[in-house]
Design a protein around this motif. Structure first.
Motif, PDB file in Angstrom:
ATOM      1  N   GLN A 185      65.604 -12.363 -12.851  1.00 43.94           N
ATOM      2  CA  GLN A 185      65.266 -11.867 -14.192  1.00 43.94           C
ATOM      3  C   GLN A 185      65.337 -13.003 -15.213  1.00 43.94           C
ATOM      4  OE1 GLN A 185      64.341  -8.561 -14.619  1.00 43.94           O
ATOM      5  NE2 GLN A 185      64.506  -8.522 -12.388  1.00 43.94           N
ATOM      6  N   ARG A 219      54.316  -9.496 -12.069  1.00 45.06           N
ATOM      7  CA  ARG A 219      54.269  -8.509 -13.170  1.00 45.06           C
ATOM      8  C   ARG A 219      55.635  -7.864 -13.370  1.00 45.06           C
ATOM      9  NH1 ARG A 219      48.679  -6.714 -12.031  1.00 45.06           N
ATOM     10  NH2 ARG A 219      47.489  -7.497 -13.818  1.00 45.06           N
ATOM     11  N   GLU A 220      56.291  -7.535 -12.252  1.00 44.74           N
ATOM     12  CA  GLU A 220      57.576  -6.838 -12.331  1.00 44.74           C
ATOM     13  C   GLU A 220      58.654  -7.753 -12.913  1.00 44.74           C
ATOM     14  OE1 GLU A 220      58.579  -4.930  -8.642  1.00 44.74           O
ATOM     15  OE2 GLU A 220      60.612  -4.423  -9.338  1.00 44.74           O
ATOM     16  N   ALA A 230      58.106 -10.566 -14.651  1.00 40.75           N
ATOM     17  CA  ALA A 230      57.635 -11.002 -15.972  1.00 40.75           C
ATOM     18  C   ALA A 230      58.241 -12.319 -16.459  1.00 40.75           C
ATOM     19  CB  ALA A 230      57.871  -9.908 -17.011  1.00 40.75           C
ATOM     20  N   ARG A 240      57.885 -16.166 -17.987  1.00 46.49           N
ATOM     21  CA  ARG A 240      56.905 -16.660 -18.950  1.00 46.49           C
ATOM     22  C   ARG A 240      55.657 -17.172 -18.228  1.00 46.49           C
ATOM     23  NH1 ARG A 240      55.032 -21.107 -20.714  1.00 46.49           N
ATOM     24  NH2 ARG A 240      56.438 -22.356 -19.441  1.00 46.49           N
ATOM     25  N   GLN A 241      55.854 -17.858 -17.090  1.00 52.99           N
ATOM     26  CA  GLN A 241      54.726 -18.398 -16.321  1.00 52.99           C
ATOM     27  C   GLN A 241      55.017 -18.249 -14.830  1.00 52.99           C
ATOM     28  OE1 GLN A 241      51.708 -19.903 -17.390  1.00 52.99           O
ATOM     29  NE2 GLN A 241      51.192 -19.832 -15.212  1.00 52.99           N
ATOM     30  N   THR A 242      54.019 -17.873 -14.060  1.00 48.35           N
ATOM     31  CA  THR A 242      54.141 -17.843 -12.598  1.00 48.35           C
ATOM     32  C   THR A 242      53.102 -18.770 -11.991  1.00 48.35           C
ATOM     33  OG1 THR A 242      54.860 -15.527 -12.622  1.00 48.35           O
ATOM     34  CG2 THR A 242      54.064 -16.396 -10.526  1.00 48.35           C
ATOM     35  N   ARG A 301      49.203 -15.915 -17.786  1.00 53.95           N
ATOM     36  CA  ARG A 301      50.511 -16.446 -17.405  1.00 53.95           C
ATOM     37  C   ARG A 301      50.738 -16.453 -15.892  1.00 53.95           C
ATOM     38  NH1 ARG A 301      51.493 -13.018 -21.307  1.00 53.95           N
ATOM     39  NH2 ARG A 301      52.823 -11.674 -20.060  1.00 53.95           N
TER      40      ARG A 301
END
Ligand code: ZN
Ligand code: ZN
Ligand code: ZN
Length: 270
Positions: free
Chosen positions: A198, A227-228, A230, A232-234, A255
């Motif tokens: 998280q 998405r889950e 969340a 800032r960037q993946t 993102r």
């Protein structure tokens, strides 16, 4: 060493050294459009990363392309290695660590779970004979540092291991350093591990190909995880030739993006 050492300072950065699946991209003998692409972002060496920590460079896995990766980035020194798991595409560049023992003045510390240590002791048995008739650089000098899922300190940073499932028979580790997490070779993330992911600034996550796979996330599954969580960037990694860089990125949500070899991600190790 008699020659000056090339030692690019990468403190405060994670570099994705390799972002390809186990056979690399291009794949030997493949005539597909991605394998024949002239876009350098479609050339993916085997999966690896390096963290520039306050106390030195922590290499994540020793991919078969390790030598080329370190040369490409101008990184002359690895202070320690941290392993995700023992598969061949994450281990078998290890012999080239031989050069590091001269710079470090001793064995290279390998942080890993027991299974990884057993694989390395078996595959590199010649490094553990204790034979004294060899010259000093003949075999890699290695020392194991056992890790579990407990957070630990290395090179001045706190690392949080993240348990990940890599198919039905293999558990691997992802790693979180500050607000950055590196999670490759995964097709399921247990709830307790999701809790450790998280509040990320950046997540690097396995996405092998468009559709799912027995031991890796497909792109849709990886997008759903991103998405889950969340962050800032993946950035997605461990990609096969089924994902063309530009076309795939154009279709991804904001993102989220495919990574590429050499991508640099700022580290905030707290
Ligand atoms: Zn792999
Ligand atoms: Zn191909
Ligand atoms: Zn694997």
């Amino acid at each position: 060493m008699p020659h000056p050492l090339i030692h690019t300072d990468i403190t405060g950065q994670m570099i994705l050294l390799g972002t390809g699946t186990s056979v690399g991209v291009p794949a030997i003998g493949c005539g597909c459009a991605v394998c024949r692409s002239t876009n350098p972002k479609n050339r993916r060496t085997r999966c690896s990363a390096i963290f520039g920590l306050p106390g030195g460079n922590l290499l994540i896995d020793t991919a078969p392309d390790m030598r080329e990766q370190l040369l490409r980035e101008g990184i002359g020194l690895v202070h320690a290695v941290l392993y995700t798991h023992e598969h061949a595409d994450h281990v078998f560049g290890l012999d080239d660590l031989r050069l590091m023992q001269f710079c470090l003045g001793g064995p290279v510390p390998l942080y890993c779970e027991e299974r990884v240590e057993q694989r390395i002791r078996t595959s590199y048995d010649y490094a553990f004979t204790g034979a004294s008739d060899l010259h000093r650089g003949a075999v890699p000098q290695l020392v194991f540092r056992r890790i579990t899922t407990e957070p630990f300190e290395v090179l001045g940073a706190r690392i949080t291991p993240i348990r990940l499932r890599h198919g039905p028979r293999c558990d691997v580790l992802g790693f979180r350093v500050g607000d950055v997490a590196y999670c490759t070779d995964v097709n399921a993330i247990p709830a307790e591990s999701m809790a450790l992911l998280q509040g990320l600034d950046c997540l690097v996550l396995d996405a092998l190909r468009p559709r799912g796979h027995a031991t890796h996330f497909g792109l849709d599954e990886a997008v759903a995880i991103a998405r889950e969580l969340a962050p800032r960037q993946t950035y997605f990694t461990h990609m096969s030739h089924e994902l063309e860089h530009e076309a795939t990125n154009a279709a991804l949500p904001p993102r989220m993006a495919l990574s590429h070899d050499g991508l640099r991600i700022p580290l905030n190790h707290g």
